[in-house]
Design a protein around this motif. Structure first.
Motif, short mmCIF file in Angstrom:
data_model
loop_
_atom_site.label_atom_id
_atom_site.label_comp_id
_atom_site.label_asym_id
_atom_site.label_seq_id
_atom_site.Cartn_x
_atom_site.Cartn_y
_atom_site.Cartn_z
N ASP A 84 50.34 -28.75 -28.03
CA ASP A 84 50.18 -29.13 -29.41
C ASP A 84 49.12 -28.53 -30.29
OD1 ASP A 84 52.47 -30.53 -28.98
OD2 ASP A 84 51.74 -32.49 -28.88
N TYR A 85 48.02 -28.78 -29.48
CA TYR A 85 46.63 -28.14 -30.14
C TYR A 85 46.90 -26.54 -30.29
CZ TYR A 85 41.73 -27.40 -30.92
OH TYR A 85 40.45 -26.98 -31.49
N ALA A 86 47.46 -26.05 -29.06
CA ALA A 86 47.46 -24.45 -29.35
C ALA A 86 48.36 -24.11 -30.43
CB ALA A 86 48.24 -23.98 -27.94
N ALA A 87 49.57 -24.68 -30.77
CA ALA A 87 50.42 -24.56 -31.66
C ALA A 87 49.72 -24.86 -32.99
CB ALA A 87 51.64 -25.21 -31.65
N GLU A 88 48.72 -25.79 -33.14
CA GLU A 88 48.13 -26.05 -34.30
C GLU A 88 47.13 -25.18 -34.63
OE1 GLU A 88 44.61 -29.04 -35.90
OE2 GLU A 88 46.17 -29.78 -34.23
N VAL A 89 46.50 -24.37 -33.53
CA VAL A 89 45.60 -23.23 -33.83
C VAL A 89 46.24 -22.09 -34.38
CG1 VAL A 89 44.40 -21.48 -32.56
CG2 VAL A 89 43.87 -24.05 -32.15
N LEU A 90 47.31 -21.90 -33.67
CA LEU A 90 48.05 -20.62 -34.43
C LEU A 90 49.09 -20.95 -35.39
CD1 LEU A 90 49.75 -19.60 -30.78
CD2 LEU A 90 48.10 -18.29 -32.13
N GLN A 117 56.85 -24.67 -32.06
CA GLN A 117 55.92 -25.39 -32.76
C GLN A 117 55.06 -24.71 -33.67
OE1 GLN A 117 54.21 -28.81 -31.07
NE2 GLN A 117 54.48 -27.88 -28.98
N VAL A 118 54.61 -23.41 -33.86
CA VAL A 118 53.97 -22.77 -34.77
C VAL A 118 54.62 -22.81 -35.97
CG1 VAL A 118 52.83 -20.58 -35.21
CG2 VAL A 118 53.00 -21.26 -32.85
N LYS A 119 53.49 -23.03 -37.22
CA LYS A 119 54.16 -23.12 -38.16
C LYS A 119 53.46 -21.79 -39.21
CE LYS A 119 54.43 -27.99 -38.82
NZ LYS A 119 53.89 -28.52 -37.50
N GLY A 120 54.48 -21.07 -39.81
CA GLY A 120 53.71 -19.89 -40.47
C GLY A 120 53.95 -18.68 -39.58
N HIS A 121 53.21 -17.56 -39.62
CA HIS A 121 53.67 -16.36 -39.12
C HIS A 121 52.59 -15.96 -37.92
CE1 HIS A 121 56.33 -15.09 -42.42
NE2 HIS A 121 55.64 -15.44 -43.12
N CYS A 122 53.13 -15.76 -36.97
CA CYS A 122 52.16 -15.54 -35.58
C CYS A 122 52.72 -14.36 -35.01
CB CYS A 122 52.20 -16.92 -34.78
SG CYS A 122 51.36 -16.43 -33.29
N GLN A 123 51.81 -13.54 -34.63
CA GLN A 123 52.44 -12.14 -34.02
C GLN A 123 51.82 -12.38 -32.43
OE1 GLN A 123 50.37 -8.48 -35.25
NE2 GLN A 123 51.77 -7.11 -33.82
N LEU A 124 53.12 -12.01 -31.73
CA LEU A 124 52.82 -12.09 -30.33
C LEU A 124 52.40 -10.73 -29.64
CD1 LEU A 124 54.18 -14.60 -31.18
CD2 LEU A 124 55.39 -14.39 -28.77
N ILE A 125 51.21 -10.58 -28.92
CA ILE A 125 50.71 -9.20 -28.34
C ILE A 125 50.47 -9.51 -26.98
CG2 ILE A 125 48.93 -7.58 -28.58
CD1 ILE A 125 48.50 -8.42 -31.56
N TRP A 126 51.04 -8.57 -26.05
CA TRP A 126 50.75 -8.40 -24.95
C TRP A 126 49.55 -7.39 -24.42
CZ3 TRP A 126 51.20 -11.18 -20.08
CH2 TRP A 126 51.03 -10.17 -19.05
N SER A 127 49.04 -7.44 -23.40
CA SER A 127 48.35 -6.46 -22.80
C SER A 127 48.13 -6.39 -21.31
CB SER A 127 46.74 -6.32 -23.38
OG SER A 127 45.99 -5.18 -22.78
N PHE A 173 56.03 -15.81 -15.66
CA PHE A 173 55.69 -16.63 -16.64
C PHE A 173 55.67 -17.93 -16.24
CE2 PHE A 173 55.66 -12.59 -18.88
CZ PHE A 173 55.30 -12.65 -20.08
N GLN A 174 54.85 -18.94 -16.55
CA GLN A 174 54.99 -20.34 -16.42
C GLN A 174 55.56 -20.77 -17.75
OE1 GLN A 174 53.97 -21.89 -13.74
NE2 GLN A 174 53.50 -19.88 -12.89
N ASP A 175 55.86 -22.03 -18.01
CA ASP A 175 56.66 -22.46 -19.27
C ASP A 175 56.03 -22.82 -20.46
OD1 ASP A 175 59.20 -21.88 -17.96
OD2 ASP A 175 59.15 -24.22 -17.09
N GLY A 176 54.48 -22.59 -20.35
CA GLY A 176 53.75 -23.01 -21.34
C GLY A 176 54.19 -22.36 -22.82
N LEU A 177 54.54 -21.09 -22.87
CA LEU A 177 54.99 -20.41 -24.09
C LEU A 177 56.16 -20.95 -24.75
CD1 LEU A 177 54.52 -16.68 -23.30
CD2 LEU A 177 52.88 -18.04 -24.74
N ARG A 178 57.02 -21.55 -23.71
CA ARG A 178 58.14 -22.22 -24.25
C ARG A 178 57.83 -23.46 -24.99
NH1 ARG A 178 63.18 -21.41 -21.57
NH2 ARG A 178 61.93 -21.24 -19.53
N GLU A 179 56.84 -24.12 -24.77
CA GLU A 179 56.37 -25.13 -25.40
C GLU A 179 55.41 -24.88 -26.67
OE1 GLU A 179 57.65 -28.16 -24.45
OE2 GLU A 179 58.30 -27.50 -22.84
N ILE A 180 54.83 -23.99 -26.55
CA ILE A 180 53.83 -23.70 -27.78
C ILE A 180 54.51 -22.95 -28.98
CG2 ILE A 180 51.67 -22.53 -28.20
CD1 ILE A 180 50.71 -22.97 -25.41
N VAL A 181 55.03 -21.70 -28.42
CA VAL A 181 55.60 -20.81 -29.73
C VAL A 181 56.28 -21.53 -30.87
CG1 VAL A 181 56.50 -18.86 -30.31
CG2 VAL A 181 54.80 -18.95 -28.25
#
Length: 216
Positions: A111-117, A152-162, A142-150
């Motif tokens: 929840d905190y990660a989604a709030e940050v994003l 919940q994000v309010k607004g615009h968030c770009q996902l970048i992989w390296s 991949f673990q399941d964390g992204l499925r829980e975080i993304v």
């Protein structure tokens, strides 16, 4: 209860970036970044493969060269294991917040990660594998964390992989190759498609950085 972050102010981030850049250039032969289009007025979820104790420093350098340089980044946050933060209390002052896998507080971390994003300009550094693996594994699990975080994000968030790969070739010093991929935005998020795209990109990055070797 999670340990919340106190991200570095921009001035101290710049000072840290200068110091880290100087140290990395002494330690490595080359630092090669394949650039990616960065969307303005977004937050940014930066995902990397997790292969060494230097990962955090390498990601810090990448943020400075790609996101801070383009003037889209305000603060850097890092999801870190709670036991590591309890041992190294200074981590929270560099933007780290805790996650404790297997405990009830893990949902609070998500929840905190989604709030940050949900705040434009914030960057969250995230390692989807959850564990250290060689940079040359052919499949990123991949673990399941992204499925829980993304979602919940309010607004615009770009996902970048390296895909960060290390090689020596002709030098006594290693080189680092940062292979970036634009994974779309939180509004387009599809977990299965993301995993497939990242793994295709990762295998192509390995093939490119191996140079002349062709695998069946």
């Amino acid at each position: 209860m999670i340990i919340k972050a106190k991200p570095l102010p921009p001035f101290f981030f710049r000072c840290g970036a200068i110091l880290i850049g100087w140290l990395l250039k002494r330690r490595f032969n080359k630092l090669v970044i394949s650039d990616v289009d960065v969307r303005p007025d977004h937050s940014y979820l930066l995902m990397c493969n997790h292969f060494s104790f230097l990962d955090g420093i390498l990601a810090y350098y990448l943020c400075a060269k790609v996101l801070k340089k383009k003037n889209v980044m305000k603060h850097l946050y890092i999801m870190s294991l709670k036991k590591q933060m309890q041992k190294n209390k200074w981590l929270k002052y560099c933007g780290s917040f805790s996650v404790d896998p297997g405990k009830r507080s893990i949902q609070e971390s998500f929840d905190y990660a989604a709030e940050v994003l949900s705040t434009p300009g914030n960057v969250l550094l995230f390692y989807p594998q959850g564990n250290l693996e060689s940079s040359h594994v052919r499949h990123i699990q991949f673990q399941d964390g992204l499925r829980e975080i993304v979602p919940q994000v309010k607004g615009h968030c770009q996902l970048i992989w390296s895909s960060n790969l290390m090689e020596y070739f002709e030098s006594t010093k290693p080189s680092i190759y940062f292979n970036l991929l634009d994974c779309g935005t939180s509004r387009e998020f599809d977990f299965e498609a993301l995993k497939q795209n990242v793994n295709t990109h990762h295998r192509l990055a390995i093939a490119k950085n191996i140079r002349f070797t062709k695998e069946p």
